[in-house]
Design an enzyme around this catalytic site. Structure first.
Site, PDB file in Angstrom:
ATOM      1  N   LYS A   1     -10.437  -9.533   5.571  1.00 43.28           N
ATOM      2  CA  LYS A   1     -10.234  -8.610   6.690  1.00 43.28           C
ATOM      3  C   LYS A   1     -10.684  -9.229   8.013  1.00 43.28           C
ATOM      4  O   LYS A   1     -11.835  -9.645   8.142  1.00 43.28           O
ATOM      5  CB  LYS A   1     -11.006  -7.313   6.438  1.00 43.28           C
ATOM      6  CG  LYS A   1     -10.575  -6.598   5.170  1.00 43.28           C
ATOM      7  CD  LYS A   1     -11.498  -5.446   4.832  1.00 43.28           C
ATOM      8  CE  LYS A   1     -11.132  -4.824   3.500  1.00 43.28           C
ATOM      9  NZ  LYS A   1     -12.049  -3.750   3.087  1.00 43.28           N
TER      10      LYS A   1
ATOM     11  N   VAL B   1      -6.325   0.571   4.956  1.00 39.79           N
ATOM     12  CA  VAL B   1      -5.096   0.970   5.628  1.00 39.79           C
ATOM     13  C   VAL B   1      -4.623   2.276   4.976  1.00 39.79           C
ATOM     14  O   VAL B   1      -5.012   2.578   3.849  1.00 39.79           O
ATOM     15  CB  VAL B   1      -4.013  -0.135   5.485  1.00 39.79           C
ATOM     16  CG1 VAL B   1      -4.421  -1.369   6.254  1.00 39.79           C
ATOM     17  CG2 VAL B   1      -3.729  -0.482   4.026  1.00 39.79           C
TER      18      VAL B   1
ATOM     19  N   SER C   1      -3.931   8.454   5.686  1.00 40.86           N
ATOM     20  CA  SER C   1      -2.505   8.775   5.719  1.00 40.86           C
ATOM     21  C   SER C   1      -2.240  10.250   6.016  1.00 40.86           C
ATOM     22  O   SER C   1      -1.318  10.576   6.773  1.00 40.86           O
ATOM     23  CB  SER C   1      -1.848   8.392   4.388  1.00 40.86           C
ATOM     24  OG  SER C   1      -2.388   9.126   3.309  1.00 40.86           O
TER      25      SER C   1
ATOM     26  N   CYS D   1       0.821  -1.211   0.000  1.00 35.60           N
ATOM     27  CA  CYS D   1       0.000   0.000   0.000  1.00 35.60           C
ATOM     28  C   CYS D   1       0.859   1.267   0.000  1.00 35.60           C
ATOM     29  O   CYS D   1       1.635   1.494   0.931  1.00 35.60           O
ATOM     30  CB  CYS D   1      -0.933   0.013   1.208  1.00 35.60           C
ATOM     31  SG  CYS D   1      -1.927   1.526   1.313  1.00 35.60           S
TER      32      CYS D   1
END
Length: 223
Positions: A39, A52, A70, A12
């Protein structure tokens, strides 16, 4: 002492942003990988979007705190962690940097179109779009990094996407987008930076290619 756990997948790019910032600031953290195709319940319980990155923050005597997205994680680290600052102190300069970080999200989408182009016509169209956006970035950046010699949060946003583009170009055996000398120097400087190199597993290339194949994307073969 605060304990940080970064929830991730092995490929990712958004998680890489946080991992890079943590390493730039010299903050100790643990990384925990999850399978987004399967998951676990504990992950769904703490990730409202089922995505994520997620940062688990364990502070002595306090309930566990959870952060997701993020950009939010980067801002939290900037405000709480020791180490070099990744934003300027001036409010206007800081806001402009944040704007270019958001611009990086759009560039990520265009870069993915280049990497995933299935034929030369699609590649030419995607490459032109990406090249135009990178020209806007070039006009703003200082060099050799975005803001000069010092690493900043904008670098943390762009480094993961340049990693994917570098890998795709190696796999294709040719350049997929025309970049100026200034942008290429930036890409190369980021690729060699320890925080960027250490933000992914050593087998990232193999995992990235496998992920692309699983999603049905066919990279354009070298001419």
């Amino acid at each position: 002492m605060t304990h940080l756990t970064l929830i991730s997948t092995q490929t990712c790019p958004y998680v890489q942003r946080a991992a890079i910032a943590l390493r730039e600031k010299g903050v100790a953290f643990e990384i925990q990988y999850v399978d987004l195709q399967n998951k676990p319940d504990w992950f769904l319980a703490i990730s409202p979007l089922g995505k994520v990155p997620v940062l688990r923050i364990d502070r002595p005597g306090e309930p566990e705190a959870i952060l997701f997205e993020s950009m939010v994680i980067l801002e939290y680290l900037e405000e709480t962690a020791d180490g070099p600052k990744l934003h300027p102190a001036d409010p206007l300069a800081k806001a402009r940097r944040r704007a270019w970080m958001e611009f990086g999200n759009a560039v990520m989408g265009d870069m993915r179109q280049v990497v995933q182009a299935g034929d030369d016509a699609a590649l030419a169209k995607a490459s032109a779009t990406l090249g135009a956006k990178l020209k806007r970035v070039e006009d703003e950046m200082v060099g050799p990094l975005f803001a000069g010699e010092a690493f900043c949060a904008v670098d943390a946003v762009f480094a993961p996407m340049f990693r994917e583009l570098d890998l795709a170009e190696r796999l294709n055996g040719r350049k997929l987008v025309d970049c100026s000398a200034k942008i290429m120097a930036w890409r190369e400087a980021l690729a060699e930076r320890p925080s960027v190199r250490q933000a992914v597993p050593t087998d990232f290339g193999d995992r990235y290619l496998a992920r692309m194949k699983e999603r049905g994307f066919r990279m354009v073969a070298a001419a």
